[in-house]
Motif scaffolding. Structure first.
Motif, short mmCIF file in Angstrom:
data_model
loop_
_atom_site.label_atom_id
_atom_site.label_comp_id
_atom_site.label_asym_id
_atom_site.label_seq_id
_atom_site.Cartn_x
_atom_site.Cartn_y
_atom_site.Cartn_z
N MET A 1 -1.72 -28.40 -25.67
CA MET A 1 -2.40 -27.10 -25.65
C MET A 1 -1.39 -25.97 -25.87
SD MET A 1 -4.60 -25.35 -22.56
CE MET A 1 -5.76 -26.70 -22.55
N THR A 2 -1.72 -25.04 -26.70
CA THR A 2 -0.85 -23.90 -26.97
C THR A 2 -0.73 -23.05 -25.71
OG1 THR A 2 -1.80 -23.89 -29.18
CG2 THR A 2 -0.40 -22.04 -28.61
N SER A 3 0.50 -22.59 -25.40
CA SER A 3 0.71 -21.89 -24.13
C SER A 3 1.56 -20.64 -24.31
CB SER A 3 1.38 -22.82 -23.12
OG SER A 3 2.69 -23.15 -23.54
N TYR A 21 -5.20 -13.95 -24.67
CA TYR A 21 -4.75 -15.32 -24.89
C TYR A 21 -5.63 -16.33 -24.15
CZ TYR A 21 -0.52 -14.50 -27.63
OH TYR A 21 0.37 -14.19 -28.64
N GLY A 25 -8.35 -19.50 -25.64
CA GLY A 25 -8.22 -20.90 -25.28
C GLY A 25 -6.80 -21.36 -25.00
N TRP A 26 -5.85 -20.44 -24.87
CA TRP A 26 -4.47 -20.81 -24.59
C TRP A 26 -4.28 -21.13 -23.11
CZ3 TRP A 26 0.23 -18.74 -27.54
CH2 TRP A 26 -0.06 -18.60 -28.90
N ARG A 27 -3.26 -21.91 -22.81
CA ARG A 27 -2.77 -22.07 -21.43
C ARG A 27 -1.89 -20.88 -21.14
NH1 ARG A 27 -1.70 -22.15 -16.81
NH2 ARG A 27 -0.96 -23.89 -15.52
N GLN A 48 -10.99 -17.74 -15.90
CA GLN A 48 -10.29 -18.49 -16.94
C GLN A 48 -9.44 -19.58 -16.28
OE1 GLN A 48 -10.76 -18.16 -20.10
NE2 GLN A 48 -11.85 -16.21 -20.23
N ARG A 50 -7.71 -21.91 -17.33
CA ARG A 50 -6.44 -22.26 -17.98
C ARG A 50 -5.34 -21.24 -17.66
NH1 ARG A 50 -10.10 -23.24 -22.35
NH2 ARG A 50 -10.31 -25.46 -22.84
N ASP A 77 4.84 -21.98 -26.10
CA ASP A 77 4.80 -21.60 -27.51
C ASP A 77 5.21 -20.16 -27.73
OD1 ASP A 77 3.33 -23.86 -29.23
OD2 ASP A 77 2.50 -23.84 -27.21
N SER A 127 8.34 -26.46 -27.98
CA SER A 127 6.95 -26.14 -28.30
C SER A 127 6.70 -26.23 -29.80
CB SER A 127 6.59 -24.74 -27.80
OG SER A 127 7.18 -23.74 -28.62
N GLU A 128 5.47 -25.99 -30.19
CA GLU A 128 5.12 -26.02 -31.61
C GLU A 128 5.43 -24.69 -32.29
OE1 GLU A 128 1.16 -26.58 -34.48
OE2 GLU A 128 1.10 -27.19 -32.38
#
Length: 231
Positions: A1-3, A21, A25-27, A48, A50, A77, A127-128
């Motif tokens: 999951m993108t964070s 964010y 849908g981000w962490r 939220q 997350r 990220d 991270s990505e």
């Protein structure tokens, strides 16, 4: 999951970064100095799941180490250096400068952002997206200084820009991109009620820059609308 890890997330721009964010849908790891008093942030965390709230004073090395250990295995990220103060906004001019205020301003605005960036480089590197984003101010642009005053704030942001420019070269060796952003004049406690932008508008513009980051943007200084600011 993108964070994303956000400093200074209890109100104003930091809270808006966290909201946008989280809704995307981000962490979200949202940090602030006094979580027990951050009612708006805690309410956002309820809505939220997350989003988690963490204690961090960016000038406190022990709190920073604790958060670093808590997130030791995380992938971050986007590391978002948002925490900042403008303590000399109403300070007297020459003859009325408070040098303790100046030192405190540097501790938060300059050293704090560097401390956090250094502490979480491994989490960002794995991270990505690999982004470090620092909220600066056009008031840190030496080329744009046209009036006296705000010596502590201006110099802290100019020093922040210089430090982050240097870090951008070191981070690039790890594949990490760094952006310096000016949010504009925003209706926050710092910006005041006469400001021309809402937090939602400002953060939307800055998020667009983060999402559209290209290698040639590394270590450069942009307004929320994408225009570049001279040093």
């Amino acid at each position: 999951m993108t964070s994303v890890l956000i400093t200074g997330a209890s109100r104003g721009l930091g809270l808006e970064w966290a909201r946008q964010y989280a809704e995307a849908g981000w962490r979200v790891f949202a940090s602030c100095r006094r979580p027990e008093e951050a009612n708006d942030l805690k309410a956002l965390a309820v809505r939220q799941p997350r989003l988690s709230v963490h204690r961090l004073d960016v000038t406190d090395s022990e709190q920073l180490r604790t958060l670093q250990l808590d997130l030791e295995e995380a992938r971050i990220d986007v590391l978002l250096n948002n925490a900042g103060v403008y303590l000399d906004k109403f300070m007297g001019d020459l003859g009325g400068i408070d040098y303790e205020v100046w030192l405190r301003t540097f501790a938060v605005n300059t050293l704090g952002a560097v401390r956090v960036s250094e502490a979480f480089i491994e989490q960002v590197a794995r991270s990505e997206k690999k982004r470090v984003v620092t909220v600066s101010s056009h008031m840190g642009s030496i080329a744009e200084i046209a009036d006296p005053g705000s010596y502590a704030y201006r110099s802290s942001k100019a020093a922040l820009n210089a430090a982050m420019k240097g870090l951008s070269h070191a981070f690039a060796q790890r594949g990490i991109g760094l952006l310096l952003l000016h949010p504009g004049w925003v209706k926050t406690r710092m910006g005041g009620p006469d400001a021309t932008l809402t937090p939602e508008q400002s953060v939307h513009g800055m998020r667009t820059l983060v999402e559209n980051f290209k290698p040639e943007m590394n270590g450069r200084f942009f307004r929320h609308d994408g225009s570049e600011i001279p040093w």
